[in-house]
Design a protein around this motif. Structure first.
Motif, PDB file in Angstrom:
ATOM      1  N   PRO A   1       0.898  -1.114  -0.114  1.00  0.00           N
ATOM      2  CA  PRO A   1       0.002   0.116  -0.141  1.00  0.00           C
ATOM      3  C   PRO A   1       1.090   1.272   0.002  1.00  0.00           C
ATOM      4  N   LEU A   2       0.526   2.506  -0.636  1.00  0.00           N
ATOM      5  CA  LEU A   2       1.162   3.351  -0.603  1.00  0.00           C
ATOM      6  C   LEU A   2       1.687   4.044   0.756  1.00  0.00           C
ATOM      7  N   SER A   3       0.893   3.797   1.895  1.00  0.00           N
ATOM      8  CA  SER A   3       1.358   4.324   3.197  1.00  0.00           C
ATOM      9  C   SER A   3       2.727   3.329   3.555  1.00  0.00           C
ATOM     10  N   GLU A   4       2.553   2.194   3.252  1.00  0.00           N
ATOM     11  CA  GLU A   4       3.620   1.418   3.617  1.00  0.00           C
ATOM     12  C   GLU A   4       5.081   1.777   2.759  1.00  0.00           C
TER      13      GLU A   4
ATOM     14  N   GLU B   1      -4.930   2.707  -7.115  1.00  0.00           N
ATOM     15  CA  GLU B   1      -5.804   3.694  -7.727  1.00  0.00           C
ATOM     16  C   GLU B   1      -5.619   5.140  -7.265  1.00  0.00           C
ATOM     17  N   ILE B   2      -5.257   5.385  -6.041  1.00  0.00           N
ATOM     18  CA  ILE B   2      -4.972   6.760  -5.464  1.00  0.00           C
ATOM     19  C   ILE B   2      -3.913   7.359  -5.762  1.00  0.00           C
ATOM     20  N   VAL B   3      -3.008   6.839  -6.654  1.00  0.00           N
ATOM     21  CA  VAL B   3      -1.949   7.578  -7.093  1.00  0.00           C
ATOM     22  C   VAL B   3      -1.541   7.103  -8.522  1.00  0.00           C
TER      23      VAL B   3
ATOM     24  N   PHE C   1       3.779   6.425  -8.411  1.00  0.00           N
ATOM     25  CA  PHE C   1       4.191   5.024  -7.722  1.00  0.00           C
ATOM     26  C   PHE C   1       5.449   4.860  -8.001  1.00  0.00           C
ATOM     27  N   ARG C   2       5.864   4.551  -9.461  1.00  0.00           N
ATOM     28  CA  ARG C   2       7.091   4.068  -9.793  1.00  0.00           C
ATOM     29  C   ARG C   2       8.257   5.169  -9.402  1.00  0.00           C
ATOM     30  N   ARG C   3       8.064   6.528  -9.198  1.00  0.00           N
ATOM     31  CA  ARG C   3       8.882   7.495  -8.418  1.00  0.00           C
ATOM     32  C   ARG C   3       9.358   6.833  -7.128  1.00  0.00           C
ATOM     33  N   ARG C   4       8.415   6.470  -6.634  1.00  0.00           N
ATOM     34  CA  ARG C   4       8.541   6.258  -5.233  1.00  0.00           C
ATOM     35  C   ARG C   4       9.390   4.830  -5.179  1.00  0.00           C
TER      36      ARG C   4
END
Length: 218
Positions: free
Chosen positions: A41-44, A189-191, A196-199
């Motif tokens: 997940p994005l938060s993790e 879906e939220i990003v 997401f790939r940049r992170r």
């Protein structure tokens, strides 16, 4: 703090996805493709970035070393992540965000011939190597340099879509390590896929830095 030894003629060690090449024909298993990152997940994902930055600051402090970066596709995200750590200025010199080819060439002395060559180009082992070398040479107080170049899409050529090359150079060491990694083909879906790939790419850079610091500590 550092031994000031030129890295201009350094050799290169290239790691590609699951394998490390010794420059000949004998690959050895080295990396995983970070499947767990692709399903986080994005938060993790953000927490992973933060935790890596804290570990790197602690290792740099313990080893009395300073770090400098050269970022292309992450566009400063690695530096921003490190900048969130209190006291990082003691061990972090900064980041050269060299997004365009001309900037890579003029700031970091990356070969224009390599950048313009359709068989090499900006997303390549040699450019990651030269970015790391160039920023280290231009930052005398740094002992360690990391670089990243890649194509995060969404409209990348199939050959380069999601491919990143990460270079790590240490002053006084005879080689520059270059990893080839692949980021996710999908995102929550939220990003956006690109963000997401940049992170993910930033995580790969921080992992490469931490791996080098842990290796040098032993």
């Amino acid at each position: 703090m550092c031994r000031h030894v030129s890295v201009t003629d350094a050799a290169v060690e290239l790691t590609a996805d699951l394998i490390e090449y010794d420059g000949q024909e004998n690959p050895t298993l080295l990396l995983t493709n970070s499947i767990e990152i692709m399903t986080m997940p994005l938060s993790e994902l953000n927490q992973r970035l933060s935790n890596l930055a804290i570990e790197i600051k602690e290792q740099l402090t313990a080893q009395n070393r300073r770090l400098v970066l050269a970022e292309s596709c992450t566009c400063g995200l690695v530096a921003s992540t490190l900048g969130a750590v209190s006291g990082i200025s003691d061990v972090f010199c900064g980041s050269a965000v060299t997004y365009r080819n001309e900037t890579k060439a003029s700031w970091l002395n990356v070969s224009r011939e390599a950048l313009d060559d359709p068989n090499i180009g900006a997303v390549s082992q040699i450019v990651a190597e030269q970015m790391a070398q160039g920023v280290l040479i231009n930052t005398p107080e740094a002992c360690l340099a990391a670089s990243i170049t890649g194509h995060l899409g969404p409209s990348a050529p199939e050959k380069f879509d999601g491919v990143v090359f990460i270079g790590v150079a240490s002053r006084g060491q005879p080689s520059v390590t270059v990893q080839k990694r692949t980021v996710s083909m999908g995102a929550p879906e939220i990003v956006t896929l690109r963000e997401f790939r940049r992170r993910e790419a930033a995580i790969f850079v921080l992992e490469a830095i931490l791996s080098e610091l842990e290796r040098s500590a032993n």
